[in-house]
Write a protein that holds these residues in place. Structure first.
Motif, PDB file in Angstrom:
ATOM      1  N   ASP A  65      16.408  -6.999 -27.609  1.00  0.00           N
ATOM      2  CA  ASP A  65      15.306  -6.169 -28.104  1.00  0.00           C
ATOM      3  C   ASP A  65      14.248  -5.961 -27.027  1.00  0.00           C
ATOM      4  OD1 ASP A  65      16.671  -6.202 -30.452  1.00  0.00           O
ATOM      5  OD2 ASP A  65      15.012  -6.936 -31.691  1.00  0.00           O
ATOM      6  N   LEU A  75      13.730  -3.223 -21.424  1.00  0.00           N
ATOM      7  CA  LEU A  75      13.036  -1.967 -21.158  1.00  0.00           C
ATOM      8  C   LEU A  75      14.073  -0.867 -20.917  1.00  0.00           C
ATOM      9  CD1 LEU A  75      10.317  -3.386 -18.735  1.00  0.00           C
ATOM     10  CD2 LEU A  75       9.961  -2.607 -21.094  1.00  0.00           C
ATOM     11  N   ARG A 118      10.280  15.298 -22.812  1.00  0.00           N
ATOM     12  CA  ARG A 118       8.974  15.000 -22.225  1.00  0.00           C
ATOM     13  C   ARG A 118       9.077  13.885 -21.200  1.00  0.00           C
ATOM     14  NH1 ARG A 118       4.570  14.851 -27.141  1.00  0.00           N
ATOM     15  NH2 ARG A 118       4.666  17.056 -27.675  1.00  0.00           N
ATOM     16  N   VAL A 139       8.691   1.710 -21.986  1.00  0.00           N
ATOM     17  CA  VAL A 139       9.337   2.027 -23.260  1.00  0.00           C
ATOM     18  C   VAL A 139      10.483   1.021 -23.422  1.00  0.00           C
ATOM     19  CG1 VAL A 139      10.599   3.799 -24.546  1.00  0.00           C
ATOM     20  CG2 VAL A 139       8.923   4.490 -22.822  1.00  0.00           C
ATOM     21  N   LEU A 140      10.631   0.458 -24.608  1.00  0.00           N
ATOM     22  CA  LEU A 140      11.802  -0.385 -24.855  1.00  0.00           C
ATOM     23  C   LEU A 140      13.019   0.513 -25.071  1.00  0.00           C
ATOM     24  CD1 LEU A 140      10.292  -2.892 -27.464  1.00  0.00           C
ATOM     25  CD2 LEU A 140      10.767  -3.351 -25.029  1.00  0.00           C
ATOM     26  N   ALA A 144      15.167   0.113 -27.237  1.00  0.00           N
ATOM     27  CA  ALA A 144      15.288   0.289 -28.695  1.00  0.00           C
ATOM     28  C   ALA A 144      14.383   1.400 -29.219  1.00  0.00           C
ATOM     29  CB  ALA A 144      14.963  -1.030 -29.402  1.00  0.00           C
ATOM     30  N   GLN A 145      13.239   1.625 -28.554  1.00  0.00           N
ATOM     31  CA  GLN A 145      12.349   2.715 -28.988  1.00  0.00           C
ATOM     32  C   GLN A 145      12.977   4.076 -28.739  1.00  0.00           C
ATOM     33  OE1 GLN A 145       8.892   1.047 -26.614  1.00  0.00           O
ATOM     34  NE2 GLN A 145       7.742   2.145 -28.161  1.00  0.00           N
ATOM     35  N   ALA A 146      13.935   4.152 -27.825  1.00  0.00           N
ATOM     36  CA  ALA A 146      14.530   5.442 -27.459  1.00  0.00           C
ATOM     37  C   ALA A 146      15.785   5.760 -28.266  1.00  0.00           C
ATOM     38  CB  ALA A 146      14.844   5.458 -25.964  1.00  0.00           C
ATOM     39  N   VAL A 147      16.149   4.857 -29.201  1.00  0.00           N
ATOM     40  CA  VAL A 147      17.287   5.150 -30.073  1.00  0.00           C
ATOM     41  C   VAL A 147      16.921   6.356 -30.941  1.00  0.00           C
ATOM     42  CG1 VAL A 147      18.619   4.248 -32.042  1.00  0.00           C
ATOM     43  CG2 VAL A 147      18.116   2.773 -30.076  1.00  0.00           C
ATOM     44  N   ASP A 148      17.880   7.246 -31.182  1.00  0.00           N
ATOM     45  CA  ASP A 148      17.676   8.491 -31.940  1.00  0.00           C
ATOM     46  C   ASP A 148      16.917   9.540 -31.146  1.00  0.00           C
ATOM     47  OD1 ASP A 148      18.925   7.345 -34.146  1.00  0.00           O
ATOM     48  OD2 ASP A 148      17.037   6.588 -34.961  1.00  0.00           O
ATOM     49  N   SER A 149      16.820   9.369 -29.832  1.00  0.00           N
ATOM     50  CA  SER A 149      16.196  10.384 -28.986  1.00  0.00           C
ATOM     51  C   SER A 149      17.197  10.861 -27.946  1.00  0.00           C
ATOM     52  CB  SER A 149      14.972   9.802 -28.257  1.00  0.00           C
ATOM     53  OG  SER A 149      13.912   9.602 -29.151  1.00  0.00           O
TER      54      SER A 149
END
Ligand SMILES: Cc1cc2nc3c(=O)[nH]c(=O)nc-3n(C[C@H](O)[C@H](O)[C@H](O)COP(=O)(O)OP(=O)(O)OC[C@H]3O[C@@H](n4cnc5c(N)ncnc54)[C@H](O)[C@@H]3O)c2cc1C
Ligand code: FES
Ligand code: FES
Lengths: 157, 264
Positions: A19, A22, A55, A62-63, A65-70
């Motif tokens: 988790d 980065l 962008r 940014v982790l 995991a934060q970029a999942v679904d992007s």
């Protein structure tokens, strides 16, 4: 470890990351996309710049995991086979680099600048590059390259 | 980065439960403050609850004669919003000057005010304009929300939902930029509201504050040139490697005069 799927340069990759990983580490160490560089630990240098959903962002801040679904786009996703992206070609043409360390981040930022400012002037490019540091060039040729690359992207050059 | 857990709640209710269940949990919005802080281990929460995609925290909507901005709205989206530009152009200008383009693409207004960095830009606008802040629990006036450097009235587990600001076309934010950090060395938000002048100063070092003496001076017809730095309490300023308390106070007074001149 957590199983996640990252969509990078149009392909989806199922990977196992912690988790805390980065995004820049997932790209470099797991996916072996080593174009995004790590130049600082204070989110200031921009060498790690990639696109998330179109962008420019700092992938060290940014982790994964934060970029999942992007949709993630890296410098490796710009060229079409042997044909450089117009912004890459402009950096080569205008000698917009010396050691090259900042270059992937500069070019990803430059593509974002061109998207938001189709015909940027010198002052706009300099202001927009505030988050990208270069220790070599003195920026003049980078600014020239971004202006030329933006024009080429518009099909005007 | 040290070991931690990441969770992405699907609703505000879920997020509140996740924060309440675990003492080590902390909200994550744009991460443009929190990630550098965690990497430096200045804080070490064990679980991050990602608020960035919650629809309850999204959107910019008209509210009365003003505007309501969801906590998860990025600096970029505030700076380019046609609604913000038409009713409160000074706020769009402020948002467009935060950090750099990459930071503005992810950093959010809710994260900025919850963090209340003594050099942050947004707190000065909210304080000067008399904004109100709606959280998961209540609505607070800006003057009650900001309680000192890096400190707010937020209780553990409380989430900022939105910020409501009045329309104002006589307002200006001027940032005297620290070129290395891109934060404000000193920033001034000045506004002319129906009730009179409002001046808020950020970057002093002890947290955002209003300069009420100068407001009263202007309200009673005093001149801009008579706004003297000696009347600004030096206790609001601290010195560091970027500038002494006296230097910051001097820059603050000069910047106040510039900002007031721009709106009168
Ligand atoms: C290089 C650089 C330059 C910068 N320059 C500036 C500048 O010039 N001016 C400026 O003002 N800022 C600047 N910043 C900070 C930036 O604006 C951050 O985006 C902002 O301070 C925090 O917002 P965030 O969404 O990224 O929050 P995060 O980093 O995700 O969170 C910050 C804090 O707020 C809490 N939090 C987040 N959202 C909520 C919520 N909805 N409710 C309750 N608590 C919440 C988190 O738990 C955390 O404690 C800069 C940052 C960097 C890295
Ligand atoms: S590595 Fe320097 S900003 Fe990301
Ligand atoms: S070319 Fe060397 S850092 Fe930019």
């Amino acid at each position: 470890m957590t199983a996640i799927t990252l969509n990078v340069n149009g392909a989806s990759h199922a990977i196992d990351v912690e988790d805390r990983t980065l995004l820049v580490h997932a790209l470099r160490d797991t996916l072996r996309l080593t174009g995004a560089h790590i130049g600082c630990d204070t989110s200031q240098c921009g060498a790690c710049t990639v696109h998330i959903d179109g962008r420019a962002v700092k992938s060290c801040t940014v982790l994964a995991a934060q970029a999942v679904d992007s949709e993630i786009r890296t410098i490796e996703g710009l060229a079409k086979g042997a044909d450089l992206h117009p912004m890459q070609a402009a950096f080569r043409e205008h000698h917009g680099l010396q050691c090259g360390f900042c270059t992937p981040g500069m070019i990803m930022m430059a593509v974002d600048i061109a998207r938001r400012h189709p015909r940027p002037d010198d002052a706009t490019v300099r202001a927009e590059l505030e988050g990208n540091l270069c220790r070599c060039t003195g920026y003049h040729n980078i600014v020239k390259a971004v202006i030329a690359g933006a024009a080429a992207m518009e099909g005007l050059a | 980065m040290y070991e931690l857990a990441y969770v992405r709640p699907q609703s505000l209710t879920d997020a509140l439960a996740m924060l309440a269940q675990d003492d080590g949990a902390q909200a994550l919005s744009g991460g443009q403050t929190l990630m550098p802080v965690l990497r430096a281990r200045l804080a070490m929460p064990t679980r991050l609850v990602d608020l960035a995609r919650l629809h309850e925290l999204a959107g910019i909507t008209p509210a009365g004669d003003g505007i309501e901005i969801g906590a998860a709205t990025t600096h970029h989206d505030v700076s380019t919003s046609s609604a913000v530009r038409s009713v409160l152009p000074a706020l769009a200008g402020l948002a467009g000057g935060i950090g750099d383009a990459q930071i503005r693409h992810r950093g959010t207004i809710g994260g900025s005010i919850a963090n209340n960095d003594p050099a942050a830009c947004y707190p000065s606008a909210l304080l000067a304009l008399g904004a109100s802040i709606t959280t998961s629990q209540r609505t607070l006036a800006a003057q009650d929300f900001f309680t000192g450097m890096f400190s707010t009235a937020l209780e553990p587990g409380e989430i900022v939902r939105s910020i409501r600001l009045p329309a104002c076309d006589k307002a200006r934010y001027i940032k005297f930029r620290n070129p290395a950090s891109r934060f404000a060395l000193v920033g001034v938000f000045a506004a002319r509201l129906p009730g009179g002048y409002r001046i808020a100063i950020t970057g002093g070092g002890n947290g955002v504050f209003r300069w009420q003496e100068a407001e009263q001076h202007l309200d009673s017809g005093g001149s801009v040139s008579a706004i003297a730095e000696e009347r600004l309490d030096i206790g609001n300023f601290t010195g560091d490697l970027h500038g002494s308390a006296e230097y910051r106070r001097h820059i603050a007074a000069v910047t106040v005069r510039q900002a007031i001149s721009a709106i009168t």
